[in-house]
Motif scaffolding. Structure first.
Motif, PDB file in Angstrom:
ATOM      1  N   MET A  79       0.829  -1.204   0.000  1.00 43.58           N
ATOM      2  CA  MET A  79       0.000   0.000   0.000  1.00 43.58           C
ATOM      3  C   MET A  79       0.866   1.258   0.000  1.00 43.58           C
ATOM      4  O   MET A  79       0.545   2.254  -0.668  1.00 43.58           O
ATOM      5  CB  MET A  79      -0.933   0.004   1.209  1.00 43.58           C
ATOM      6  CG  MET A  79      -1.947   1.138   1.194  1.00 43.58           C
ATOM      7  SD  MET A  79      -3.138   1.012   2.541  1.00 43.58           S
ATOM      8  CE  MET A  79      -2.046   1.216   3.950  1.00 43.58           C
ATOM      9  N   PHE A  83       0.879   4.154  -2.854  1.00 39.85           N
ATOM     10  CA  PHE A  83       0.745   5.575  -2.502  1.00 39.85           C
ATOM     11  C   PHE A  83       1.805   6.406  -3.220  1.00 39.85           C
ATOM     12  O   PHE A  83       1.508   7.472  -3.788  1.00 39.85           O
ATOM     13  CB  PHE A  83       0.881   5.754  -0.989  1.00 39.85           C
ATOM     14  CG  PHE A  83      -0.407   6.040  -0.285  1.00 39.85           C
ATOM     15  CD1 PHE A  83      -0.740   7.324   0.096  1.00 39.85           C
ATOM     16  CD2 PHE A  83      -1.301   5.022   0.010  1.00 39.85           C
ATOM     17  CE1 PHE A  83      -1.926   7.592   0.756  1.00 39.85           C
ATOM     18  CE2 PHE A  83      -2.489   5.274   0.668  1.00 39.85           C
ATOM     19  CZ  PHE A  83      -2.810   6.566   1.044  1.00 39.85           C
ATOM     20  N   ASN A  86       1.301   6.579  -6.981  1.00 34.88           N
ATOM     21  CA  ASN A  86       0.189   7.485  -7.258  1.00 34.88           C
ATOM     22  C   ASN A  86       0.657   8.947  -7.247  1.00 34.88           C
ATOM     23  O   ASN A  86       0.253   9.752  -8.090  1.00 34.88           O
ATOM     24  CB  ASN A  86      -0.908   7.270  -6.222  1.00 34.88           C
ATOM     25  CG  ASN A  86      -2.157   8.068  -6.525  1.00 34.88           C
ATOM     26  OD1 ASN A  86      -2.673   8.045  -7.633  1.00 34.88           O
ATOM     27  ND2 ASN A  86      -2.647   8.778  -5.531  1.00 34.88           N
ATOM     28  N   LYS A 168      -5.063   1.779  -4.566  1.00 33.50           N
ATOM     29  CA  LYS A 168      -4.712   2.308  -3.241  1.00 33.50           C
ATOM     30  C   LYS A 168      -5.892   2.219  -2.284  1.00 33.50           C
ATOM     31  O   LYS A 168      -5.743   1.754  -1.140  1.00 33.50           O
ATOM     32  CB  LYS A 168      -4.246   3.753  -3.380  1.00 33.50           C
ATOM     33  CG  LYS A 168      -3.957   4.460  -2.067  1.00 33.50           C
ATOM     34  CD  LYS A 168      -3.676   5.938  -2.288  1.00 33.50           C
ATOM     35  CE  LYS A 168      -4.939   6.687  -2.633  1.00 33.50           C
ATOM     36  NZ  LYS A 168      -4.719   8.154  -2.762  1.00 33.50           N
TER      37      LYS A 168
END
Length: 332
Positions: A79, A83, A86, A168
């Motif tokens: 995760m 992040f 992204n 996400k």
């Protein structure tokens, strides 16, 4: 929590801050001439790390949830990587396309979230949820389609960013719902990993530029205060994202994002008298109708699930005496 609660301040704040972080990078670039997005993101994650530590260790807002090393690698690290990816894709897309075009592409996030959960995570959705996504996505596209400024590199970065954003929120949902995490503990474990991932590329790609920028400043007090303040708001962003996903679902969170865009346009027209085109008005109306329908569907599904759980519990209670009676007959 049902979707109608999206009107509360927590979700509006969460979705507003999502856009605030993008605008912060632009404003820091313009006003402070601080054109180092990876460094800004690293500072944001450092502030999130410190904020979560203070909340758990000092203020005792929530007890620390112990996580073994295997689960950190399997659940939290992926995760954190998503992040960071992204953020990078968002920075790349903003370099080539305006925010209006980026917002148009991001409006597909609710649809990609449902599609990914259905295809990859094998999660089924009511057909009414699928139908509600048509006006939710289509309305936002209409509000910004007239402002498109196409660039292939920016489009691809924004498109893959849309998919990564969906991933996400899905990973966050699986952690918060499946592992019984809370929002502040999620930030506590996620932010340090994200800091370590972004720190090296920020140092290699932007370190020299940051040193040059520092040397060119007459006083560092005001710029550092502004950058730190943006980090505090980023901590609020990360906390509120996980809080909302924990209280609802990944799909609901992303639907709220589209609802926020429509509401922001309407408010800007009502309060600040900003002119909007006929297409903007139609798009906002369609999106709000779609969000309302989605909220109604979620409410009905939640009510049905609650009634079914109550019915099953009552049925089990009624069957219990019959089972005990059968056992007694066998003993006789």
């Amino acid at each position: 929590m049902d979707f109608p609660d999206l009107a509360n301040s927590t979700i509006i704040f969460s979705e507003t801050v999502c856009n605030v972080e993008e605008h912060q990078k632009i404003e820091l670039s313009k006003k402070l001439n601080f054109k180092f997005p990876l460094t800004v993101s690293t500072v944001h994650f450092i502030c999130s790390t410190v904020g979560a530590y203070i909340a758990i260790k000092v203020l005792k807002v929530k007890p620390l949830i112990e996580v073994n090393p295997q689960d950190r690698l399997r659940r939290i690290l992926p995760m954190s990587i998503v992040f960071c990816v992204n953020i990078v894709l968002g920075n790349v897309s903003l370099r080539y396309i305006p925010i209006s075009f980026m917002q148009t592409i991001k409006s597909f996030t609710p649809a990609t979230t449902v599609a990914l959960q259905w295809l990859v995570w094998k999660k089924s959705f009511d057909r009414r949820v699928w139908l509600s996504l048509i006006p939710i996505v289509g309305g936002i596209v209409l509000t910004s389609v007239t402002e498109l400024s196409f660039n292939m590199a920016g489009f691809l970065a924004a498109f893959f960013g849309c998919i990564v954003t969906s991933t996400k929120t899905i990973l966050a949902e699986s952690l918060l719902h499946g592992y019984n995490f809370d929002s502040i503990n999620t930030v506590y474990y996620m932010a340090p990993h994200a800091t370590m991932i972004l720190a090296l590329p920020a140092l290699l790609l932007e370190g020299g530029g940051v040193l040059t920028w520092v040397g060119a400043q007459e006083s560092l007090l005001t710029p550092l205060f502004i950058i730190t303040l943006s980090g505090v708001s980023a901590f609020c962003l990360n906390f509120s994202i996980f809080y909302v996903i924990h209280a609802t679902t990944a799909v609901t969170f992303n639907v709220a994002g589209n609802m926020k865009v429509a509401v922001a346009i309407v408010i800007s027209w009502l309060i600040f008298k900003n002119p909007i085109s006929f297409m903007n008005a139609i798009g906002c109306t369609i999106t709000l109708v779609g969000c309302t329908f989605y909220g109604y569907v979620r409410h009905r599904m939640s009510k049905f699930a609650s009634m079914k759980a109550t019915s099953d519990a009552l049925e089990n209670v009624q069957l219990l005496p019959q089972v005990n009676e059968e056992k007694s007959n066998r003993l006789i």
